[in-house]
Design a protein around this motif. Structure first.
Motif, PDB file in Angstrom:
ATOM      1  N   TYR A 126      20.883 -28.544 -10.263  1.00 34.88           N
ATOM      2  CA  TYR A 126      21.904 -28.748  -9.200  1.00 34.88           C
ATOM      3  C   TYR A 126      21.363 -28.354  -7.721  1.00 34.88           C
ATOM      4  CZ  TYR A 126      25.001 -30.304 -12.826  1.00 34.88           C
ATOM      5  OH  TYR A 126      25.605 -31.141 -13.735  1.00 34.88           O
ATOM      6  N   GLU A 127      20.818 -27.294  -7.633  1.00 33.32           N
ATOM      7  CA  GLU A 127      20.581 -26.756  -6.381  1.00 33.32           C
ATOM      8  C   GLU A 127      19.136 -26.923  -5.820  1.00 33.32           C
ATOM      9  OE1 GLU A 127      21.630 -22.400  -6.576  1.00 33.32           O
ATOM     10  OE2 GLU A 127      23.516 -22.903  -7.421  1.00 33.32           O
ATOM     11  N   VAL A 128      18.014 -27.029  -6.864  1.00 32.62           N
ATOM     12  CA  VAL A 128      16.770 -26.917  -6.317  1.00 32.62           C
ATOM     13  C   VAL A 128      16.339 -28.343  -6.640  1.00 32.62           C
ATOM     14  CG1 VAL A 128      14.529 -26.080  -6.976  1.00 32.62           C
ATOM     15  CG2 VAL A 128      16.481 -24.639  -7.000  1.00 32.62           C
ATOM     16  N   LEU A 129      16.224 -29.045  -8.148  1.00 32.00           N
ATOM     17  CA  LEU A 129      15.510 -30.243  -8.422  1.00 32.00           C
ATOM     18  C   LEU A 129      16.319 -31.618  -7.813  1.00 32.00           C
ATOM     19  CD1 LEU A 129      14.222 -29.251 -11.697  1.00 32.00           C
ATOM     20  CD2 LEU A 129      12.686 -29.563  -9.731  1.00 32.00           C
ATOM     21  N   ARG A 130      17.535 -31.495  -7.882  1.00 31.18           N
ATOM     22  CA  ARG A 130      18.414 -32.769  -7.538  1.00 31.18           C
ATOM     23  C   ARG A 130      18.138 -33.096  -6.220  1.00 31.18           C
ATOM     24  NH1 ARG A 130      19.837 -36.619  -5.906  1.00 31.18           N
ATOM     25  NH2 ARG A 130      21.710 -37.874  -6.381  1.00 31.18           N
ATOM     26  N   PRO A 131      18.262 -31.968  -5.410  1.00 35.58           N
ATOM     27  CA  PRO A 131      17.951 -32.444  -3.835  1.00 35.58           C
ATOM     28  C   PRO A 131      16.529 -32.880  -3.633  1.00 35.58           C
ATOM     29  CG  PRO A 131      19.266 -30.286  -4.056  1.00 35.58           C
ATOM     30  CD  PRO A 131      18.503 -30.731  -5.378  1.00 35.58           C
ATOM     31  N   THR A 132      15.531 -32.593  -4.634  1.00 37.51           N
ATOM     32  CA  THR A 132      14.331 -33.254  -4.126  1.00 37.51           C
ATOM     33  C   THR A 132      14.154 -34.601  -4.401  1.00 37.51           C
ATOM     34  OG1 THR A 132      13.441 -32.944  -6.497  1.00 37.51           O
ATOM     35  CG2 THR A 132      13.112 -31.093  -5.271  1.00 37.51           C
ATOM     36  N   LEU A 133      14.990 -35.200  -4.998  1.00 37.26           N
ATOM     37  CA  LEU A 133      15.207 -36.780  -5.268  1.00 37.26           C
ATOM     38  C   LEU A 133      15.847 -37.480  -4.108  1.00 37.26           C
ATOM     39  CD1 LEU A 133      16.006 -36.524  -9.094  1.00 37.26           C
ATOM     40  CD2 LEU A 133      13.820 -36.958  -8.199  1.00 37.26           C
ATOM     41  N   SER A 134      16.878 -36.921  -3.378  1.00 41.66           N
ATOM     42  CA  SER A 134      17.638 -37.274  -2.314  1.00 41.66           C
ATOM     43  C   SER A 134      16.996 -38.197  -1.305  1.00 41.66           C
ATOM     44  CB  SER A 134      18.700 -36.658  -1.957  1.00 41.66           C
ATOM     45  OG  SER A 134      19.343 -35.866  -2.809  1.00 41.66           O
ATOM     46  N   ASP A 135      15.955 -37.885  -0.592  1.00 38.88           N
ATOM     47  CA  ASP A 135      15.492 -38.309   0.638  1.00 38.88           C
ATOM     48  C   ASP A 135      14.578 -39.407   0.187  1.00 38.88           C
ATOM     49  OD1 ASP A 135      13.597 -36.393  -0.510  1.00 38.88           O
ATOM     50  OD2 ASP A 135      12.622 -36.056   1.540  1.00 38.88           O
ATOM     51  N   ARG A 136      13.940 -39.480  -1.244  1.00 39.21           N
ATOM     52  CA  ARG A 136      13.024 -40.560  -1.397  1.00 39.21           C
ATOM     53  C   ARG A 136      13.769 -41.549  -2.634  1.00 39.21           C
ATOM     54  NH1 ARG A 136       7.319 -38.078  -0.760  1.00 39.21           N
ATOM     55  NH2 ARG A 136       6.468 -39.880  -1.438  1.00 39.21           N
ATOM     56  N   ASN A 137      14.880 -41.292  -2.793  1.00 40.38           N
ATOM     57  CA  ASN A 137      15.882 -41.890  -3.887  1.00 40.38           C
ATOM     58  C   ASN A 137      15.000 -42.154  -5.279  1.00 40.38           C
ATOM     59  OD1 ASN A 137      18.134 -43.545  -4.358  1.00 40.38           O
ATOM     60  ND2 ASN A 137      17.314 -45.439  -3.949  1.00 40.38           N
ATOM     61  N   GLY A 138      14.640 -40.881  -5.365  1.00 43.96           N
ATOM     62  CA  GLY A 138      13.951 -40.718  -6.732  1.00 43.96           C
ATOM     63  C   GLY A 138      14.662 -41.111  -7.896  1.00 43.96           C
ATOM     64  N   HIS A 139      14.006 -41.234  -8.970  1.00 40.28           N
ATOM     65  CA  HIS A 139      14.521 -41.457 -10.557  1.00 40.28           C
ATOM     66  C   HIS A 139      14.321 -40.049 -11.388  1.00 40.28           C
ATOM     67  CE1 HIS A 139      15.071 -46.025 -10.481  1.00 40.28           C
ATOM     68  NE2 HIS A 139      14.745 -45.533  -9.240  1.00 40.28           N
ATOM     69  N   ALA A 140      15.075 -40.325 -12.394  1.00 42.28           N
ATOM     70  CA  ALA A 140      14.890 -39.032 -12.983  1.00 42.28           C
ATOM     71  C   ALA A 140      15.089 -39.277 -14.668  1.00 42.28           C
ATOM     72  CB  ALA A 140      15.897 -37.991 -12.810  1.00 42.28           C
ATOM     73  N   LEU A 141      14.198 -38.911 -15.542  1.00 39.35           N
ATOM     74  CA  LEU A 141      14.378 -38.918 -17.051  1.00 39.35           C
ATOM     75  C   LEU A 141      14.739 -37.583 -17.399  1.00 39.35           C
ATOM     76  CD1 LEU A 141      14.525 -40.463 -19.667  1.00 39.35           C
ATOM     77  CD2 LEU A 141      11.839 -40.297 -19.728  1.00 39.35           C
ATOM     78  N   PHE A 142      15.745 -37.108 -18.346  1.00 39.70           N
ATOM     79  CA  PHE A 142      15.957 -35.963 -19.015  1.00 39.70           C
ATOM     80  C   PHE A 142      15.686 -36.227 -20.460  1.00 39.70           C
ATOM     81  CE2 PHE A 142      18.935 -36.570 -15.356  1.00 39.70           C
ATOM     82  CZ  PHE A 142      18.399 -35.327 -14.507  1.00 39.70           C
ATOM     83  N   THR A 143      15.129 -35.391 -21.001  1.00 41.47           N
ATOM     84  CA  THR A 143      14.781 -35.332 -22.618  1.00 41.47           C
ATOM     85  C   THR A 143      14.926 -34.141 -23.287  1.00 41.47           C
ATOM     86  OG1 THR A 143      12.693 -34.758 -22.419  1.00 41.47           O
ATOM     87  CG2 THR A 143      12.915 -37.184 -22.243  1.00 41.47           C
ATOM     88  N   GLY A 144      15.416 -34.184 -24.256  1.00 40.78           N
ATOM     89  CA  GLY A 144      15.654 -33.025 -25.299  1.00 40.78           C
ATOM     90  C   GLY A 144      16.067 -33.054 -26.508  1.00 40.78           C
ATOM     91  N   THR A 145      16.089 -32.170 -27.306  1.00 36.85           N
ATOM     92  CA  THR A 145      16.446 -32.187 -28.791  1.00 36.85           C
ATOM     93  C   THR A 145      17.860 -31.823 -28.900  1.00 36.85           C
ATOM     94  OG1 THR A 145      13.907 -31.764 -29.112  1.00 36.85           O
ATOM     95  CG2 THR A 145      15.549 -31.502 -31.064  1.00 36.85           C
ATOM     96  N   PRO A 146      18.484 -32.293 -29.781  1.00 40.53           N
ATOM     97  CA  PRO A 146      19.712 -31.737 -30.225  1.00 40.53           C
ATOM     98  C   PRO A 146      19.816 -30.537 -30.771  1.00 40.53           C
ATOM     99  CG  PRO A 146      19.462 -33.720 -31.360  1.00 40.53           C
ATOM    100  CD  PRO A 146      18.149 -33.394 -30.481  1.00 40.53           C
TER     101      PRO A 146
END
Length: 151
Positions: A126-146
């Motif tokens: 929320y505070e560090v990585l999300r803003p890195t996508l804002s100015d370039r309208n970047g995409h994200a993929l979140f992966t994980g194991t339940p």
């Protein structure tokens, strides 16, 4: 190696933010390598793969990523100590550990893959990585194991 039907669903999804929770042996790493390459195929893109620790980045995906980029003859050079691949088209793919959140600040990203994101502190997103996508309208993929409810 061809994609499975569930992997194709993830790859073909046009949403800006995608979440993949899947069991072991699904092929999350294979899928992540494909997604990193897919976004890096355009010139001068900044792409990050972030795992809970820097060591996990190296152990999980680095060799597979370098092998794939070498196979396609996309690599200009690699920095094995920084885990960065510079491509011939000017795009850069970097692997980062979320264990040092302050090192993740200050860049603009076109694509971010967060692996085992449940093990990454919420404020790192929320505070560090999300803003890195804002100015370039970047995409994200979140992966994980339940790991069960609420974990």
């Amino acid at each position: 190696m061809p994609l499975t039907k569930p992997q194709k669903e993830v790859i073909e999804c046009q949403k800006r933010f995608r979440v993949l929770i899947s069991g072991r042996r699904f092929g999350k790493t294979f899928l992540a390598v494909n997604e990193l390459a897919k976004f890096a195929r355009y010139p001068k893109r900044k792409i990050w793969y972030v795992a809970p620790t820097y060591r996990m980045c190296r152990d999980i995906i680095w060799n597979d990523l370098v092998d794939r980029l070498t196979q396609h003859k996309w690599l200009r050079k690699t920095n094995n100590s920084d885990l960065t691949a510079n491509l011939r088209n000017g795009s850069v793919i970097s692997l980062r550990g979320a264990d040092n959140e302050n090192s993740l600040r200050g860049v603009g990203l076109d694509f971010l893959c967060m692996d085992e994101f449940a093990d990454i502190k919420e404020h790192a997103w929320y505070e560090v990585l999300r803003p890195t996508l804002s100015d370039r309208n970047g995409h994200a993929l979140f992966t994980g194991t339940p790991r069960g409810y609420g974990n």
